[in-house]
Scaffold this motif. Structure first.
Motif, mmCIF file in Angstrom:
data_model
loop_
_atom_site.group_PDB
_atom_site.id
_atom_site.type_symbol
_atom_site.label_atom_id
_atom_site.label_comp_id
_atom_site.label_asym_id
_atom_site.label_seq_id
_atom_site.Cartn_x
_atom_site.Cartn_y
_atom_site.Cartn_z
ATOM 1 N N GLU A 353 0.824 -0.939 0.226
ATOM 2 C CA GLU A 353 -0.032 -0.134 0.414
ATOM 3 C C GLU A 353 1.306 1.181 0.079
ATOM 4 O OE1 GLU A 353 -2.740 0.200 3.050
ATOM 5 O OE2 GLU A 353 -3.289 -1.943 2.433
ATOM 6 N N GLY A 354 1.888 1.251 -0.098
ATOM 7 C CA GLY A 354 3.520 2.054 0.027
ATOM 8 C C GLY A 354 4.542 1.923 0.427
ATOM 9 N N ASP A 355 5.099 2.814 0.858
ATOM 10 C CA ASP A 355 6.705 2.869 1.056
ATOM 11 C C ASP A 355 6.942 2.136 2.141
ATOM 12 O OD1 ASP A 355 7.552 3.592 -1.655
ATOM 13 O OD2 ASP A 355 7.566 5.305 -0.903
ATOM 14 N N ALA A 356 7.386 1.628 2.875
ATOM 15 C CA ALA A 356 7.912 0.758 3.875
ATOM 16 C C ALA A 356 9.447 0.392 4.012
ATOM 17 C CB ALA A 356 6.603 -0.321 4.491
ATOM 18 N N SER A 357 9.586 -0.017 5.573
ATOM 19 C CA SER A 357 11.255 -0.792 5.134
ATOM 20 C C SER A 357 10.948 -0.832 6.692
ATOM 21 C CB SER A 357 12.329 0.711 5.339
ATOM 22 O OG SER A 357 11.604 1.716 6.467
ATOM 23 N N VAL A 358 11.848 -2.083 7.200
ATOM 24 C CA VAL A 358 12.339 -2.479 8.973
ATOM 25 C C VAL A 358 13.478 -1.613 9.360
ATOM 26 C CG1 VAL A 358 13.174 -3.989 10.253
ATOM 27 C CG2 VAL A 358 11.150 -4.450 8.108
ATOM 28 N N VAL A 359 13.682 -0.928 9.862
ATOM 29 C CA VAL A 359 14.758 -0.765 10.942
ATOM 30 C C VAL A 359 15.391 -1.401 12.200
ATOM 31 C CG1 VAL A 359 15.171 1.422 12.565
ATOM 32 C CG2 VAL A 359 13.655 1.558 11.173
ATOM 33 N N ASP A 360 16.470 -2.124 11.341
ATOM 34 C CA ASP A 360 16.673 -2.912 12.042
ATOM 35 C C ASP A 360 18.443 -2.734 13.640
ATOM 36 O OD1 ASP A 360 18.221 -5.707 13.052
ATOM 37 O OD2 ASP A 360 18.961 -5.811 11.481
ATOM 38 N N ASP A 361 17.664 -2.765 14.579
ATOM 39 C CA ASP A 361 18.462 -2.653 15.662
ATOM 40 C C ASP A 361 18.643 -3.361 16.380
ATOM 41 O OD1 ASP A 361 19.927 -0.450 17.029
ATOM 42 O OD2 ASP A 361 18.074 -0.083 18.793
ATOM 43 N N LEU A 362 18.813 -4.629 16.055
ATOM 44 C CA LEU A 362 19.135 -5.603 16.677
ATOM 45 C C LEU A 362 20.055 -5.792 17.196
ATOM 46 C CD1 LEU A 362 16.906 -8.394 15.531
ATOM 47 C CD2 LEU A 362 16.825 -7.637 18.148
ATOM 48 N N PRO A 363 20.943 -6.419 18.283
ATOM 49 C CA PRO A 363 22.801 -6.511 18.691
ATOM 50 C C PRO A 363 23.749 -6.953 17.208
ATOM 51 C CG PRO A 363 21.480 -6.913 20.442
ATOM 52 C CD PRO A 363 20.579 -7.041 19.650
ATOM 53 N N GLY A 364 22.687 -8.609 16.984
ATOM 54 C CA GLY A 364 23.117 -9.292 15.646
ATOM 55 C C GLY A 364 22.858 -9.010 14.325
ATOM 56 N N GLU A 365 21.765 -7.890 14.243
ATOM 57 C CA GLU A 365 21.465 -7.358 13.003
ATOM 58 C C GLU A 365 21.337 -8.920 11.924
ATOM 59 O OE1 GLU A 365 24.777 -5.862 10.032
ATOM 60 O OE2 GLU A 365 24.847 -3.898 11.591
ATOM 61 N N ASP A 366 20.075 -9.417 12.570
ATOM 62 C CA ASP A 366 18.837 -10.536 12.329
ATOM 63 C C ASP A 366 18.653 -10.085 11.151
ATOM 64 O OD1 ASP A 366 20.107 -12.544 14.634
ATOM 65 O OD2 ASP A 366 19.688 -10.878 15.523
ATOM 66 N N VAL A 367 17.572 -8.653 11.104
ATOM 67 C CA VAL A 367 17.205 -9.153 10.142
ATOM 68 C C VAL A 367 18.508 -8.893 8.691
ATOM 69 C CG1 VAL A 367 15.631 -7.405 9.199
ATOM 70 C CG2 VAL A 367 15.271 -7.500 11.555
ATOM 71 N N ARG A 368 19.104 -7.839 9.020
ATOM 72 C CA ARG A 368 19.621 -7.856 7.191
ATOM 73 C C ARG A 368 20.105 -9.774 7.245
ATOM 74 N NH1 ARG A 368 21.421 -2.831 6.947
ATOM 75 N NH2 ARG A 368 20.589 -1.456 8.259
ATOM 76 N N LYS A 369 20.655 -10.787 7.912
ATOM 77 C CA LYS A 369 20.936 -11.768 7.791
ATOM 78 C C LYS A 369 20.153 -12.814 7.163
ATOM 79 C CE LYS A 369 24.058 -11.869 11.428
ATOM 80 N NZ LYS A 369 24.959 -12.518 12.716
ATOM 81 N N LEU A 370 18.638 -12.673 7.976
ATOM 82 C CA LEU A 370 17.579 -12.697 7.139
ATOM 83 C C LEU A 370 17.202 -12.656 5.637
ATOM 84 C CD1 LEU A 370 15.495 -15.005 7.788
ATOM 85 C CD2 LEU A 370 14.011 -13.282 8.355
ATOM 86 N N VAL A 371 17.001 -11.315 5.386
ATOM 87 C CA VAL A 371 16.535 -10.129 4.273
ATOM 88 C C VAL A 371 18.069 -11.576 3.253
ATOM 89 C CG1 VAL A 371 17.287 -8.494 2.847
ATOM 90 C CG2 VAL A 371 15.897 -8.427 4.824
#
Length: 588
Positions: A353-371
């Motif tokens: 429905e529009g622009d959306a993003s994730v702010v990864d503030d986890l210590p191990g950067e788990d969101v970036r690794k999962l992406v």
């Protein structure tokens, strides 16, 4: 902790929590049981049983009877476990070992009331057989010797009694001879008593003689009957039986140790597992639950089910996020991977429905690794990246584990959803999280419980306040700010005062009403003076006229502004129409 009448005191040991903790830690106590089984089997291989020899001896007791309950055999086993028997057996073998050390390597077992089994352990098979044989022979010799000694002592005691009876009989015979030598002067009653005494002593001596013979006959029967019925032989080594026995013992000990450790840990660490406990300590309701990361072969056939459940929860959270323009964050406690995957699912639906993003503030950067692993198209930014565009929705992912920078959580989102793993944090830390979020004025929309107990039937919903979860969300979208509300109220009061001042007629003053009395009650007045005294004021004629009555003046109605759905007043035109006062009644 103080309790109220509505809140019952917590039990000292919560059995439900204890059983749940034991069931959740089944991997631990099953691992300890398996470790005990392996250790027992290894010990059977590494430390095999020493060579063992067995000998069986039949033991005849002089006082044996069919009604004996095994007392005599237990006495023989106790006699076998004495330093005297051990020392005699070692002396017979010519060994210099200590009797105390030798006693630790053999044991006796009463199979029946008359059969004794002797088991001896040694370094070699020959030594074990020799020691078992020597021990059996030593025990037989000691048993026969004790039996013969008892028989000899009994026979000697009977013989001593017979000798005493014979001496007394000799004295009686001498008395009889003396009485018979007196001739006619002898007393006939005295002689009769002496004759009776001599006959009794003669019978007693005969009885003692037969009893002494019987006591001497009993010892040869014991000596002849007590013998080795099964010569000493080496027991065959049953490797499989020994290994299975040791493994079973190790399994039982490991299982008991694991269960004990888990139970002690569940009571001492105080880590809530049930939904009702977690919701009560965090002050928010459980709105969804997810299984933890699958392990083992279950990942092959349950992966699709776990993904579908996570997407269903993500859809629920997306509906919450769309209800309010404020940003929402996901804060994990013990489940960073689940929070990362859930955030990607949420942003993927918001991106339609529009622009959306994730702010990864986890210590191990788990969101970036999962992406990177899943090669997802979701945009991931860091906590230090530039702020979002006005039309862009961002979902912050952070942690509330120990070491969290609490003041940075408000930059991830004005509201939050907690992703908590059951049994990860103790009660004290859950209270700390709830207090810190309250201090930062970050409302908790709800809790997503990870890895719940499948048999947990407790309710994770709080029903005693609107500050939790979904029911408090509509209240936060409330009315305008307090400053704006005060300004509008002042403006409204001024407008009402102006309208009232415009529509209200000026007040007219009238003379007071005097009562009219009947002629009978009237007091005659003095005649009026023709001229008023000097300095007096004359009363006008209109003041002496009869008082007229007028209808009372009705006050105008107080303005009642209409409210919209969010508590705002209606338009100005509507307000003016509502504030029209009623026309005052005409004076009659």
């Amino acid at each position: 902790m103080t309790t109220t009448p509505e809140t019952p005191a917590a039990p000292l040991v919560d059995l439900q929590r204890l059983f749940v903790a034991i069931r959740r830690r089944k991997r631990f106590w099953l691992a300890t049981a398996l470790l005990g089984l392996i250790v027992g089997a290894v010990l059977a291989v590494v430390l095999p049983a020493p060579p063992t020899a067995v000998a069986k001896v039949i033991v005849v007791h002089q006082d044996d009877s069919p009604t004996d309950s095994g007392t005599l055999m237990r006495t023989d086993v106790a006699v076998l476990q004495t330093t005297q028997i051990a020392a005699a057996a070692l002396k017979k073998l010519g060994s210099t070992d200590s009797p105390d050390d030798f006693m630790k390597n053999y044991a006796g077992l009463g199979l029946t009331n008359n059969v004794l089994q002797i088991t001896v352990k040694a370094k070699t098979n020959e030594d074990a057989v020799a020691r078992a044989q020597a021990l059996a022979e030593t025990f037989i010799a000691d048993h026969v010797k004790r039996s013969q000694a008892a028989a000899a002592a009994q026979s000697q005691a009977i013989l001593d009694q017979r000798k005493n009876a014979q001496d007394e009989l000799g004295k009686v015979e001498q008395q009889i001879v003396d009485e018979e030598g007196k001739g006619r002067q002898a007393s006939q009653p005295t002689l009769e008593s002496l004759y009776s005494r001599r006959a009794a002593l003669t019978a007693q001596i005969s009885d003692f003689t037969s009893r002494a013979q019987q006591a001497g006959i009993g010892s040869p029967q014991v000596a002849a009957g007590t013998q080795i019925v099964d010569a000493a032989r080496v027991l065959p080594k049953a490797f499989l039986k020994t290994t299975a026995t040791n493994a079973g013992i190790g399994f039982a000990l490991g299982l008991a140790l694991g269960l004990a450790l888990v139970a002690i840990g569940a009571v001492s660490r105080d880590k809530p597992v049930l939904r009702r406990e977690i919701s009560a300590h965090l002050g928010a309701s459980v709105i969804a639950q997810l299984p933890s990361k699958l392990r083992g072969p279950a990942r092959l056939w349950r992966r699709s089910r776990a993904v579908s459940e996570r997407r269903r929860v993500a859809t629920t959270l997306v509906r919450l996020i769309k209800q309010d323009p404020r940003s929402v964050s996901l804060l994990e406690l013990g489940a960073p991977k689940v929070a990362a995957a859930l955030s990607l699912d949420i942003v993927a639906e918001l991106a339609t429905e529009g622009d959306a993003s994730v702010v990864d503030d986890l210590p191990g950067e788990d969101v970036r690794k999962l992406v990177t692993e899943t090669k997802s198209d979701v945009s991931v930014v860091g906590a230090v990246d530039p702020a979002a565009k006005p039309e862009e929705r961002r979902v912050g992912v952070g942690t509330v584990s120990p070491g969290t920078a609490w003041t940075d959580l408000e930059h991830l989102g004005k509201e939050t959803v907690l992703v908590v793993k059951a049994g990860h944090a103790n009660t004290l830390w859950l209270h700390t999280v709830a207090r810190q979020l309250a201090d930062q004025e970050i409302p908790v929309l709800g809790i997503v419980l990870v890895d719940p107990d499948p048999r947990d039937k407790s309710d994770g919903t709080l029903w005693d306040g609107l500050h939790t979860a979904l029911r408090g969300r509509g209240r936060k979208a409330a009315a305008p700010a307090p400053a704006e509300r005060e300004d509008r109220m002042d403006e409204l009061v001024a407008r009402v005062a102006e309208r009232v001042a415009r529509t209200e007629a000026p007040t007219r003053r009238f003379s007071p009403v005097r009562p009219v009395l009947p002629p009978a009650l009237t007091t005659p007045r003095p005649p009026a003076s023709p001229l008023p005294p000097p300095g007096s004021v004359s009363v006008p004629d209109h003041l002496n006229a009869p008082t007229k009555k007028f209808a009372p003046v009705k006050p105008p109605k107080r303005p009642t502004p209409f409210k919209r759905d969010h508590g705002e007043p209606s338009h100005k035109g509507d307000l003016d129409a509502d504030l029209e006062p009623e026309k005052s009644a005409e004076v009659s």
